[in-house]
Design an enzyme around this catalytic site. Sequence first.
Site, PDB file in Angstrom:
ATOM      1  CG  ASN A  81      14.151 -49.033   1.726  1.00  0.00           C
ATOM      2  OD1 ASN A  81      14.965 -49.276   0.849  1.00  0.00           O
ATOM      3  ND2 ASN A  81      13.800 -49.946   2.635  1.00  0.00           N
ATOM      4  CE1 TYR A 152      11.473 -54.415  -7.149  1.00  0.00           C
ATOM      5  CE2 TYR A 152      12.908 -54.636  -9.054  1.00  0.00           C
ATOM      6  CZ  TYR A 152      12.719 -54.279  -7.747  1.00  0.00           C
ATOM      7  OH  TYR A 152      13.770 -53.790  -7.017  1.00  0.00           O
ATOM      8  CE  LYS A 156      11.550 -50.974  -6.392  1.00  0.00           C
ATOM      9  NZ  LYS A 156      11.680 -50.269  -5.100  1.00  0.00           N
TER      10      LYS A 156
END
Length: 259
Positions: A81, A152, A156
Amino acid sequence: MQRLKNKTCVVTGAARGIGRAIAARFHEEGATVIATDVDRVGGEASAAAIGCRFEPLDVREEADWARLALVVPTADVVVNNAGVTGFEAGMVAHDPEHASLADWRAVHRVNSDGTFLGCRYAIAAMKGAGTGSIINMSSRSGMVGIPGAAAYAASKAAIRNHSKTVALYCAQQGWQIRCNSIHPAAILTPMWEAMLGDGPDRDARMRALVADTPLQRFGLPEEVAAVAVMLASDEARYVTGTEVTIDGGLLAGSAAAPG
């Protein structure tokens, strides 16, 4: 019914936000939870509040994962996470034209490298039993382009694809080790506080940020944790190599706001 009873679960980035919510829910579901974070003070406080064990872990560092493997050699569930946006220290250029290579690499070290190392640890911790669940935290931004957050979004997207690779590899080895990714959109965690503020216009800012979301609200960390429980549990034994989007309907398409 405690859906994770007798399972050892490792959760990274568990000091706050989604990671803390997952660790807390796993604990409620009967798991032995090892909460990890680079923030030792915050991680220890969260683990104490939850009632679980804390281990310091910088997901960027291979040596930290090697130490974790010594103290937690086996696991049934690993939730990768821990992640960063690149804006933690303030607003900097993260568009494809102006982002610096250093800032690009800093985001990928945590998000991409950290998830790679976490999956590698998980496979080693699970292959003895031949079963387990790896859950990787991607993002809605891993499925669409984000002009102002290129590193980012790319990191991801890498997590999304690597999760499928891990799922296929484990199946190829004959293991019942599953790997899936979760893709949250606007979840109300501390990372949003800088944009929301605590002034009289906070509610207006919140409404503006979710104006394009069909359900017209932020998601909650507990709602992400509920999906993680499902993927971690034996109820999802036939679910691997897939992704679950938690975005209030954002990627479903356009929808008229409620009248």
